[in-house]
Write an enzyme that holds these catalytic residues in place. Structure first.
Site, PDB file in Angstrom:
ATOM      1  N   TRP A   1      21.912  55.223  -9.947  1.00 11.87           N
ATOM      2  CA  TRP A   1      21.224  55.072  -8.648  1.00 11.87           C
ATOM      3  C   TRP A   1      19.781  54.665  -8.838  1.00 11.87           C
ATOM      4  CZ3 TRP A   1      24.301  53.946  -5.028  1.00 11.87           C
ATOM      5  CH2 TRP A   1      25.600  54.458  -5.039  1.00 11.87           C
TER       6      TRP A   1
ATOM      7  N   ASP B   1      14.572  59.783  -4.099  1.00 15.64           N
ATOM      8  CA  ASP B   1      15.933  59.640  -3.588  1.00 15.64           C
ATOM      9  C   ASP B   1      16.641  60.982  -3.788  1.00 15.64           C
ATOM     10  OD1 ASP B   1      18.576  59.127  -3.053  1.00 15.64           O
ATOM     11  OD2 ASP B   1      18.815  57.533  -4.555  1.00 15.64           O
TER      12      ASP B   1
ATOM     13  N   LYS C   1      26.474  63.535   2.117  1.00 18.04           N
ATOM     14  CA  LYS C   1      26.800  64.561   1.123  1.00 18.04           C
ATOM     15  C   LYS C   1      26.467  65.940   1.698  1.00 18.04           C
ATOM     16  CE  LYS C   1      25.748  60.900  -2.022  1.00 18.04           C
ATOM     17  NZ  LYS C   1      27.062  60.449  -2.454  1.00 18.04           N
TER      18      LYS C   1
HETATM   19  C1  LIG Z   1      21.697  59.356  -5.535  1.00 23.41           C
HETATM   20  C2  LIG Z   1      22.225  58.306  -4.610  1.00 23.41           C
HETATM   21  N1  LIG Z   1      21.388  57.382  -4.124  1.00 23.41           N
HETATM   22  C3  LIG Z   1      21.799  56.433  -3.277  1.00 23.41           C
HETATM   23  C4  LIG Z   1      23.108  56.352  -2.876  1.00 23.41           C
HETATM   24  C5  LIG Z   1      23.543  55.255  -1.935  1.00 23.41           C
HETATM   25  O1  LIG Z   1      23.717  55.814  -0.683  1.00 23.41           O
HETATM   26  P1  LIG Z   1      24.375  55.008   0.528  1.00 23.41           P
HETATM   27  O2  LIG Z   1      25.807  54.836   0.202  1.00 23.41           O
HETATM   28  O3  LIG Z   1      24.097  55.926   1.682  1.00 23.41           O
HETATM   29  O4  LIG Z   1      23.653  53.721   0.657  1.00 23.41           O
HETATM   30  C6  LIG Z   1      24.025  57.297  -3.331  1.00 23.41           C
HETATM   31  C7  LIG Z   1      25.446  57.243  -2.889  1.00 23.41           C
HETATM   32  O5  LIG Z   1      26.303  57.926  -3.345  1.00 23.41           O
HETATM   33  C8  LIG Z   1      23.569  58.301  -4.218  1.00 23.41           C
HETATM   34  O6  LIG Z   1      24.426  59.209  -4.693  1.00 23.41           O
END
Ligand SMILES: Cc1ncc(COP(=O)(O)O)c(C=O)c1O
Length: 360
Positions: free
Chosen positions: A102, A171, A195
């Site tokens: 991520w 994040d 989540k």
């Molecule tokens: C740590 C993290 N950041 C970003 C995201 C991306 O999120 P989204 O699917 O809401 O764009 C996720 C998705 O699982 C994630 O686990």
């Protein structure tokens, strides 16, 4: 009704009392004769929910007045771009920690907008560890330091926060609302909802008010924090269903003891699983360094891929689903977010115990 223990990484399990409230109120919202998701986002029913969701978030986090809560569409992924578009422009510098899948995505987007320096890179260790927070540095003139508080795929989680002069932009998608935070360190916190908060289709952005004047005026309207903050996230039609469910989740957490309660349960659940790996150390192997093992996404390997497949299939047959590791890393992963009952982690730990005894 038979509900399974759902260990999926997201969308993921939500508190049963919240699902029941949604079910009960779905068709006729509090006697209004219509569903909340059919009601105008400027009308009295939704307005009350919108206001209450913000207040409940502020209460749960103990958020000071100088932070704004934004409810935005586009998930956390849009924030990978919106953050640098708003805060990293005109040749400015920002520092990022590369801690896994991520973080990598956040870095790739930020590089399109400014001078990005990767101040920690975990790729050589295959993202199985994190540095000690005290060792993390940011450039003197960095406008922010970006962290991914919990890597959902790799299962590493920051347990302490770096001490840098730049505001931390974080994040928190996969551990949002799972522990108390030293809020004063953070300039911006963002999280996809699906989540610990509610249904997919939304990200929460918590931004310190002094960062708003730094955002440019010439961005396309939806992409500017300056558009959303003064309008209290009602510049356009907000994601009404995710906000409604989030409000119910936030109320549920506040009513049950807030973040100290949540934090203690996260300790309990993760302790059960890591404890079982330790008990059968020759059979289960956690690839993550002990000081940064996630309390939300617990990852482990078995002696062979065949045994992993069998483990996942047998667990599923016993009502425990979602245990397959992310396709990029393999192995097993249990996502044990706030709404996972401690009994769910106990059931999984007991199954791990039996499985290791049979096959070890
Ligand atoms: C740590 C993290 N950041 C970003 C995201 C991306 O999120 P989204 O699917 O809401 O764009 C996720 C998705 O699982 C994630 O686990």
């Amino acid at each position: 009704m038979a509900r399974i223990y759902n260990f999926s990484a997201g969308p993921s399990t939500l508190p049963l009392p919240v699902l029941e409230q949604v079910q009960e109120q779905m068709v006729d919202y509090q006697g209004a004769g219509l569903s909340l998701i059919e009601a105008s986002h400027r009308g009295p029913h939704y307005s009350e929910v919108h206001e209450a969701a913000g207040q409940a978030m502020r209460k749960l986090l103990g958020l000071p007045e100088n932070y704004h809560v934004l409810w935005l569409q586009g998930g956390a992924t849009l924030q990978f771009a919106m953050i640098p578009m708003n805060l990293l422009h005109g040749g400015q510098k920002a520092d990022y920690t590369n801690t896994g899948s991520w973080a990598k995505k956040a870095i790739a987007d930020a590089k399109k907008f400014g001078d990005v320096y990767v101040t920690y890179d975990g790729s050589e260790e295959n993202f199985t560890t994190l540095p000690m927070a005290a060792d993390v540095k940011a450039r003197e003139d960095a406008v922010y330091l970006h962290l991914t508080s919990n890597e959902t795929i790799g299962g590493v989680q920051w347990q302490e926060w770096p001490d840098v002069s730049a505001p931390i932009v974080c994040d928190m998608s996969s551990d949002f609302l799972s522990r108390r935070l030293p809020l004063e360190k953070f300039g911006l916190i963002y999280a996809g909802a699906q989540k610990n908060l509610g249904p997919a289709g939304m990200a929460v952005v918590i931004i310190r008010l002094d960062l708003l004047p730094r955002c440019p005026d010439d961005l396309p309207a939806y992409l500017g924090y300056k558009t959303h903050a003064p309008k209290d996230s009602l510049y356009n039609t907000p994601p009404v269903f995710p906000i409604w469910v989030s409000r119910l989740v936030l109320d549920y957490l506040n009513d049950n003891g807030g973040l100290p309660w949540v934090e203690q349960r996260a300790e309990e659940r993760s302790g059960l699983l890591y404890g079982m790996m330790e008990k059968h150390a020759g059979f289960y192997r956690c690839p993550v360094a002990p000081h940064c093992r996630s309390k939300m996404n617990v990852v482990w390997r078995l002696p062979s891929e065949d045994l992993e497949k069998q483990f996942i299939a047998e667990a599923k047959a016993q009502g425990m689903d979602g245990l397959k590791g992310h396709r990029s890393v393999g192995g097993c992963r249990a996502s044990i977010y706030n709404a996972m009952p401690v009994e769910g982690a106990k059931a999984l730990a007991d199954f791990m115990d039996r499985f290791a005894q049979q096959h070890g």
